[in-house]
Design a protein around this motif. Structure first.
Motif, mmCIF file in Angstrom:
data_model
loop_
_atom_site.group_PDB
_atom_site.id
_atom_site.type_symbol
_atom_site.label_atom_id
_atom_site.label_comp_id
_atom_site.label_asym_id
_atom_site.label_seq_id
_atom_site.Cartn_x
_atom_site.Cartn_y
_atom_site.Cartn_z
ATOM 1 N N ARG A 1 -60.058 85.559 50.159
ATOM 2 C CA ARG A 1 -59.111 85.276 49.082
ATOM 3 C C ARG A 1 -58.816 83.788 48.941
ATOM 4 N N GLY A 2 -59.595 82.939 49.644
ATOM 5 C CA GLY A 2 -59.449 81.508 49.492
ATOM 6 C C GLY A 2 -58.403 80.870 50.384
ATOM 7 N N GLY A 3 -57.876 81.635 51.324
ATOM 8 C CA GLY A 3 -56.850 81.111 52.217
ATOM 9 C C GLY A 3 -57.428 80.630 53.541
ATOM 10 N N THR A 4 -56.534 80.301 54.450
ATOM 11 C CA THR A 4 -56.910 79.816 55.773
ATOM 12 C C THR A 4 -56.351 80.772 56.816
ATOM 13 N N ALA A 5 -57.237 81.377 57.574
ATOM 14 C CA ALA A 5 -56.820 82.246 58.680
ATOM 15 C C ALA A 5 -56.570 81.376 59.902
ATOM 16 N N LYS A 6 -55.553 81.736 60.663
ATOM 17 C CA LYS A 6 -55.188 80.941 61.825
ATOM 18 C C LYS A 6 -54.999 81.816 63.057
ATOM 19 N N VAL A 7 -55.344 81.230 64.193
ATOM 20 C CA VAL A 7 -55.047 81.846 65.481
ATOM 21 C C VAL A 7 -53.873 81.079 66.048
ATOM 22 N N ASP A 8 -52.788 81.776 66.279
ATOM 23 C CA ASP A 8 -51.581 81.139 66.793
ATOM 24 C C ASP A 8 -51.431 81.481 68.276
ATOM 25 N N LYS A 9 -50.415 80.937 68.880
ATOM 26 C CA LYS A 9 -50.132 81.189 70.284
ATOM 27 C C LYS A 9 -49.808 82.674 70.468
ATOM 28 N N ILE A 10 -50.425 83.269 71.482
ATOM 29 C CA ILE A 10 -50.179 84.672 71.807
ATOM 30 C C ILE A 10 -49.254 84.709 73.018
ATOM 31 N N ASP A 11 -48.082 85.303 72.850
ATOM 32 C CA ASP A 11 -47.126 85.391 73.956
ATOM 33 C C ASP A 11 -47.656 86.291 75.077
ATOM 34 N N LEU B 1 -47.943 84.889 51.419
ATOM 35 C CA LEU B 1 -48.682 86.061 51.880
ATOM 36 C C LEU B 1 -49.687 85.683 52.964
ATOM 37 N N GLN B 2 -50.339 84.557 52.792
ATOM 38 C CA GLN B 2 -51.263 84.059 53.812
ATOM 39 C C GLN B 2 -50.534 83.902 55.149
ATOM 40 N N ASN B 3 -49.357 83.287 55.118
ATOM 41 C CA ASN B 3 -48.589 83.080 56.339
ATOM 42 C C ASN B 3 -48.166 84.403 56.970
ATOM 43 N N ALA B 4 -47.765 85.346 56.132
ATOM 44 C CA ALA B 4 -47.342 86.654 56.641
ATOM 45 C C ALA B 4 -48.511 87.393 57.304
ATOM 46 N N ILE B 5 -49.678 87.338 56.684
ATOM 47 C CA ILE B 5 -50.849 88.002 57.280
ATOM 48 C C ILE B 5 -51.270 87.277 58.552
ATOM 49 N N GLN C 1 -59.702 96.865 71.781
ATOM 50 C CA GLN C 1 -60.783 96.421 70.895
ATOM 51 C C GLN C 1 -60.446 96.710 69.435
ATOM 52 N N GLU C 2 -59.834 97.858 69.189
ATOM 53 C CA GLU C 2 -59.465 98.231 67.819
ATOM 54 C C GLU C 2 -58.435 97.254 67.247
ATOM 55 N N GLU C 3 -57.491 96.832 68.073
ATOM 56 C CA GLU C 3 -56.490 95.872 67.605
ATOM 57 C C GLU C 3 -57.140 94.533 67.249
ATOM 58 N N MET C 4 -58.118 94.103 68.039
ATOM 59 C CA MET C 4 -58.833 92.861 67.719
ATOM 60 C C MET C 4 -59.606 93.015 66.413
ATOM 61 N N GLU C 5 -60.178 94.189 66.188
ATOM 62 C CA GLU C 5 -60.887 94.426 64.930
ATOM 63 C C GLU C 5 -59.940 94.306 63.740
ATOM 64 N N HIS C 6 -58.695 94.754 63.920
ATOM 65 C CA HIS C 6 -57.700 94.596 62.849
ATOM 66 C C HIS C 6 -57.460 93.117 62.570
ATOM 67 N N ALA C 7 -57.326 92.328 63.643
ATOM 68 C CA ALA C 7 -57.109 90.882 63.475
ATOM 69 C C ALA C 7 -58.288 90.249 62.744
ATOM 70 N N TYR C 8 -59.508 90.632 63.123
ATOM 71 C CA TYR C 8 -60.701 90.085 62.466
ATOM 72 C C TYR C 8 -60.719 90.457 60.987
ATOM 73 N N ALA C 9 -60.403 91.710 60.682
ATOM 74 C CA ALA C 9 -60.423 92.162 59.288
ATOM 75 C C ALA C 9 -59.403 91.390 58.454
ATOM 76 N N MET C 10 -58.239 91.159 59.027
ATOM 77 C CA MET C 10 -57.210 90.419 58.296
ATOM 78 C C MET C 10 -57.623 88.967 58.085
ATOM 79 N N ALA C 11 -58.224 88.362 59.104
ATOM 80 C CA ALA C 11 -58.693 86.975 58.968
ATOM 81 C C ALA C 11 -59.781 86.894 57.900
ATOM 82 N N ASP C 12 -60.721 87.823 57.941
ATOM 83 C CA ASP C 12 -61.788 87.848 56.936
ATOM 84 C C ASP C 12 -61.208 87.986 55.529
#
Length: 159
Positions: free
Chosen positions: A64-74, A6-10, A48-59
Motif C-alpha cells: 500500500r506504499g507505506g513503510t513497515a517497521k520492526v520495533d523493540k519487542i518487550d 493506519l500504517q502506524n497502527a498496523i 510460527q503462525e504469529e510471525m506469519e501474521h507479522a510478515y503478512a501485515m508488513a507485506d
C-alpha cells in the motif's frame, strides 16, 4: 496509499504479533523442559503462525506504499505453572489479540480505508478460531486431569 495513522497502527500490531510469537516460543521451551513434547510442538507452531501474521501485515503495508517497521519487542514471561494455567493464559492472550485486531479495524473504518478493512477482516475471522481452539484445549486439559494429560499432550503434538 495507506494513511500514516493506519500504517502506524498496523506497525504496532506487527510488534504485538512478534511479542506473541516470543510468548508462545517461551511456552514451548517451558513445556519441552517439563516433558510435554506435544504441547511444546503445538506452541512452536503457534509461534510460527504469529510471525506469519507479522510478515503478512508488513507485506500489506509495503504493497500500500507505506513503510513497515520492526520495533523493540518487550521481554515475555518465562515462568509458567501447570499446563492448564499455561493454556488458560493462551486463551486470555488470544482474547486480548482479538481486541487489538478489532481496534485496528476501527482505525481502518475511521480512515475510510476499505481495502485495509477487508485485509483485517481475515484476522478478525482467524481470532474467532484462535479463541475457540485455546478454549477447547483448556476444556480438554481440565477433563483429562492428571491421568489423561499426556493423552492431550500427544494429541497436540500431531499439529
Amino acid at each position: 496509499m495507506i494513511s500514516e495513522k493506519l500504517q502506524n497502527a498496523i506497525n504496532e500490531q506487527i510488534t504485538a504479533e512478534m511479542w506473541s510469537a516470543n510468548l508462545y516460543l517461551a511456552m514451548s521451551f517451558y513445556f519441552e523442559k517439563e516433558g510435554f513434547s506435544g504441547f511444546a510442538h503445538w506452541m512452536k507452531k503457534q509461534s510460527q503462525e504469529e510471525m506469519e501474521h507479522a510478515y503478512a501485515m508488513a507485506d500489506y503495508i509495503i504493497k500500500r506504499g507505506g513503510t513497515a517497521k520492526v520495533d523493540k519487542i518487550d521481554v515475555v514471561p518465562n515462568g509458567w505453572g501447570s499446563p492448564l494455567e499455561v493454556f488458560e493464559h493462551v486463551y486470555k492472550h488470544e482474547c486480548h489479540v482479538s481486541q487489538l485486531v478489532d481496534k485496528l479495524v476501527d482505525v481502518a473504518a475511521a480512515e475510510k480505508d476499505k481495502a485495509t478493512q477487508d485485509f483485517l477482516w481475515g484476522f478478525v475471522r482467524e481470532q474467532v478460531e484462535e479463541e475457540a481452539t485455546a478454549q477447547g484445549i483448556v476444556d480438554k486439559v481440565k477433563k483429562a486431569g492428571d491421568t489423561g494429560i499426556f493423552f492431550v499432550d500427544s494429541q497436540l503434538g500431531q499439529r
